[in-house]
Design an enzyme around this catalytic site. Structure first.
Site, mmCIF file in Angstrom:
data_model
loop_
_atom_site.group_PDB
_atom_site.id
_atom_site.type_symbol
_atom_site.label_atom_id
_atom_site.label_comp_id
_atom_site.label_asym_id
_atom_site.label_seq_id
_atom_site.Cartn_x
_atom_site.Cartn_y
_atom_site.Cartn_z
ATOM 1 N N ARG A 57 1.165 -1.168 -0.096
ATOM 2 C CA ARG A 57 0.055 -0.103 0.163
ATOM 3 C C ARG A 57 0.983 1.163 0.017
ATOM 4 O O ARG A 57 0.564 2.277 -0.697
ATOM 5 C CB ARG A 57 -1.027 0.153 1.236
ATOM 6 C CG ARG A 57 -1.901 -0.814 1.521
ATOM 7 C CD ARG A 57 -2.895 -1.195 0.594
ATOM 8 N NE ARG A 57 -2.863 -1.597 -0.775
ATOM 9 C CZ ARG A 57 -2.527 -2.678 -1.211
ATOM 10 N NH1 ARG A 57 -2.383 -3.745 -0.292
ATOM 11 N NH2 ARG A 57 -2.361 -3.000 -2.407
ATOM 12 N N HIS A 105 -7.562 7.226 11.338
ATOM 13 C CA HIS A 105 -7.236 5.823 11.173
ATOM 14 C C HIS A 105 -5.736 5.869 11.109
ATOM 15 O O HIS A 105 -5.060 4.465 10.565
ATOM 16 C CB HIS A 105 -7.889 5.286 10.031
ATOM 17 C CG HIS A 105 -9.565 5.388 10.390
ATOM 18 N ND1 HIS A 105 -10.234 5.091 9.402
ATOM 19 C CD2 HIS A 105 -10.358 5.276 11.726
ATOM 20 C CE1 HIS A 105 -11.730 5.246 10.034
ATOM 21 N NE2 HIS A 105 -11.506 5.275 11.330
#
EC number: 2.3.1.286
Length: 229
Positions: A57, A105
């Site tokens: 990612r 987050h």
């Protein structure tokens, strides 16, 4: 004094930058189930897989650029006191030039100690490896809030929403809590704008829906907000 414009952004905000979203993958990121890569139990069970997933990612993020939507929100700072609260772990808001960004987050380009969660570091490059340790000698992990973990930034996010003169929601399905619960803290008289091609479940009076992706939707939003300056 400029009006306080609070913007809550989700995965759809970064989709046009090539960041693949959990929603679009039908609950899967590529071949991964969320329980395999985004929970504390997954880290305990198979840390190699979790580390590879976030390294991939991160590498993708380094190859991505802010899109028209990110840049459009920055342009709103000319007329509003803009505070972005994002569910995204990328840094595309910052790279577009946003001055105030709160990450609910976590942040993909940061890592933290597995034993001391307050020991947080910028990761040099995209790859986190076993043997990368905090200053107290414990393995580092992705600085991500996994499913089942507390969201400490909510303590900062709630007062920001309570103080908002205008609230904008961009690219979030509003299915992930506690982030989706932030809408409950808006004052009743505050205008709300929702930018998303798939209308999320916002059942409040006076909501203006802009059923477009982030880039085009933020452009239309800017025109509507001119009336509120």
């Amino acid at each position: 004094m400029k009006k306080k414009l609070v913007v809550l952004t989700g995965a759809g905000m970064s989709q046009e930058s090539g960041i693949r979203t959990f929603r679009d993958m039908g609950g899967l990121w590529e071949e991964y189930d969320v329980t395999e890569v985004a929970t504390p139990e997954a880290w305990e069970r198979n840390p190699e897989l979790v580390m590879k997933f976030y390294n991939d990612r991160r590498k993708q993020l380094y190859e991505s650029e802010p899109n028209k939507g990110h840049k459009g929100l920055v342009e709103l700072e000319q007329d509003f006191d803009v505070q972005i609260i994002t569910q995204n772990v990328d840094d595309l808001h910052e790279r577009a030039g946003a001055s105030k960004v709160l990450h609910l987050h976590g942040e993909l380009k940061k890592v933290r100690s597995t034993r001391y969660p307050n020991l947080i570091y910028d990761l040099d490059g995209w790859e986190l490896k076993f043997g990368d340790l905090c200053e107290k000698g414990y393995q580092l992990r992705p600085h991500i809030v996994w499913f089942g973990e507390m969201v400490p930034a909510m303590d900062e996010a709630v007062p920001l929403v309570e103080q908002a003169d205008i609230l904008v929601v961009v690219g979030t399905s509003l299915n992930v809590y506690p982030a989706a619960g932030l809408l409950h803290y808006i004052r009743e008289d505050v205008p709300v704008f929702v930018v998303d091609p798939e209308r999320p479940p916002v059942y409040m009076k006076g909501v203006t829906f802009i059923e477009e992706k982030a880039g085009e939707g933020v452009a239309q939003l800017k025109d509507k907000l001119k009336q509120l300056i």
